[in-house]
Write a protein that holds these residues in place. Sequence first.
Motif, PDB file in Angstrom:
ATOM      1  N   ALA A  12      -9.490   1.012  -0.099  1.00  0.00           N
ATOM      2  CA  ALA A  12      -9.172   2.334  -0.635  1.00  0.00           C
ATOM      3  C   ALA A  12     -10.428   3.137  -0.920  1.00  0.00           C
ATOM      4  O   ALA A  12     -10.497   4.326  -0.630  1.00  0.00           O
ATOM      5  N   ALA A  16     -11.541   6.866   0.567  1.00  0.00           N
ATOM      6  CA  ALA A  16     -11.316   7.947  -0.388  1.00  0.00           C
ATOM      7  C   ALA A  16     -12.342   9.054  -0.190  1.00  0.00           C
ATOM      8  O   ALA A  16     -13.465   8.828   0.225  1.00  0.00           O
ATOM      9  N   GLY A  47      -6.619   6.049  -5.264  1.00  0.00           N
ATOM     10  CA  GLY A  47      -6.107   4.965  -4.441  1.00  0.00           C
ATOM     11  C   GLY A  47      -6.854   3.658  -4.548  1.00  0.00           C
ATOM     12  O   GLY A  47      -6.498   2.680  -3.893  1.00  0.00           O
ATOM     13  N   ARG A 201       0.369   2.640  -5.546  1.00  0.00           N
ATOM     14  CA  ARG A 201      -1.000   2.981  -5.159  1.00  0.00           C
ATOM     15  C   ARG A 201      -1.049   3.469  -3.719  1.00  0.00           C
ATOM     16  O   ARG A 201      -1.687   4.476  -3.405  1.00  0.00           O
ATOM     17  N   ARG A 202      -0.361   2.759  -2.835  1.00  0.00           N
ATOM     18  CA  ARG A 202      -0.434   3.089  -1.413  1.00  0.00           C
ATOM     19  C   ARG A 202       0.339   4.362  -1.078  1.00  0.00           C
ATOM     20  O   ARG A 202      -0.075   5.124  -0.202  1.00  0.00           O
ATOM     21  N   HIS A 204       1.060   6.970  -3.148  1.00  0.00           N
ATOM     22  CA  HIS A 204       0.617   8.181  -3.833  1.00  0.00           C
ATOM     23  C   HIS A 204      -0.891   8.232  -4.071  1.00  0.00           C
ATOM     24  O   HIS A 204      -1.372   9.136  -4.734  1.00  0.00           O
ATOM     25  N   ARG A 205      -1.633   7.256  -3.560  1.00  0.00           N
ATOM     26  CA  ARG A 205      -3.080   7.167  -3.808  1.00  0.00           C
ATOM     27  C   ARG A 205      -3.376   7.174  -5.299  1.00  0.00           C
ATOM     28  O   ARG A 205      -4.356   7.770  -5.778  1.00  0.00           O
ATOM     29  N   THR A 206      -2.526   6.504  -6.049  1.00  0.00           N
ATOM     30  CA  THR A 206      -2.743   6.350  -7.483  1.00  0.00           C
ATOM     31  C   THR A 206      -3.814   5.290  -7.718  1.00  0.00           C
ATOM     32  O   THR A 206      -3.707   4.182  -7.200  1.00  0.00           O
TER      33      THR A 206
END
Length: 291
Positions: A12, A16, A47, A201-202, A204-206
């Motif tokens: 990630a 990013a 992410g 995470r995947r 919403h790129r949280t």
Amino acid sequence: MISVPRARGGRAAAAADGRPVISVDAAAVSYGARTVWRDLDLEVQPGEFLAVLGPNGSGKTSLMKALLGRQPLSAGTLDVLGRPPREARRHIGYIPQQASLSAQTLLRSRDLVRFGIDGHRFGLWPRTGGVRRRVDEILEQVGASAYADVPVNLLSGGERQRVRVAQALATDPRILLCDEPLLSLDLNHQRAVTGLIDARRRSHRTAVVFVTHEINPVLDLVDRVLYLAPGGHRVGTPEEVLTSESLSALYGTRVDVVRVRGRVVVVGAPDGPDAQPHHAHPLHTSDGARS
């Protein structure tokens, strides 16, 4: 003090772009004369999955409190989403450690999730159909619809953590702070909870900051590790941080790290009031659960 400031690695982080969601510069936290950690430099990207490891007393909880705006720094700066932590809390999902509940607790699963949506408001507010639908949607996403109306104190540990994840997701967070979310869970529930967190995470790129004593259940998901220890800290990929040389330097004594069938075994972390011997137990159990 051992530190690799602003190191970037992992899936990630490498992909990013843009500004980090968390930025820490030369930060320290002290309680009176005791400094828990100092000179901490860290950036967390959208992410990214950051695991926070270290013995009891090393400052993992202090870091979580600082990110939530509940613990002031004694030095340095900390920005969350480009602003002071207190101003960013609306965009943070928080999964706390499991706590025992009173047998008289009547709070239902859907009530707990609803607090994640509108619990920041003061006074009375209408329970609109939109809020009810949103609660139902989130409970379905985490597989908790079957016990939406069951009091939380009657749920199993795994069921309760699913509801806690749902509550954390209710505000559509840009950052998920997870404080030992796998404690007291068996292997199946550990996989379920980590799967829910990773899916968010995947999709919403949280960004995920995951405090744990048990790295193996999330090892395949982790982009970087922040290891806090009495002798300092280190930031880097698991391959960079979880080595005999790295941990021996942090502890000031010989610590052996071996990898067995893709799992990390840490042996020899010293005992003491600030360094409990947890590394010789949960990190090397065959099923990833506490021994």
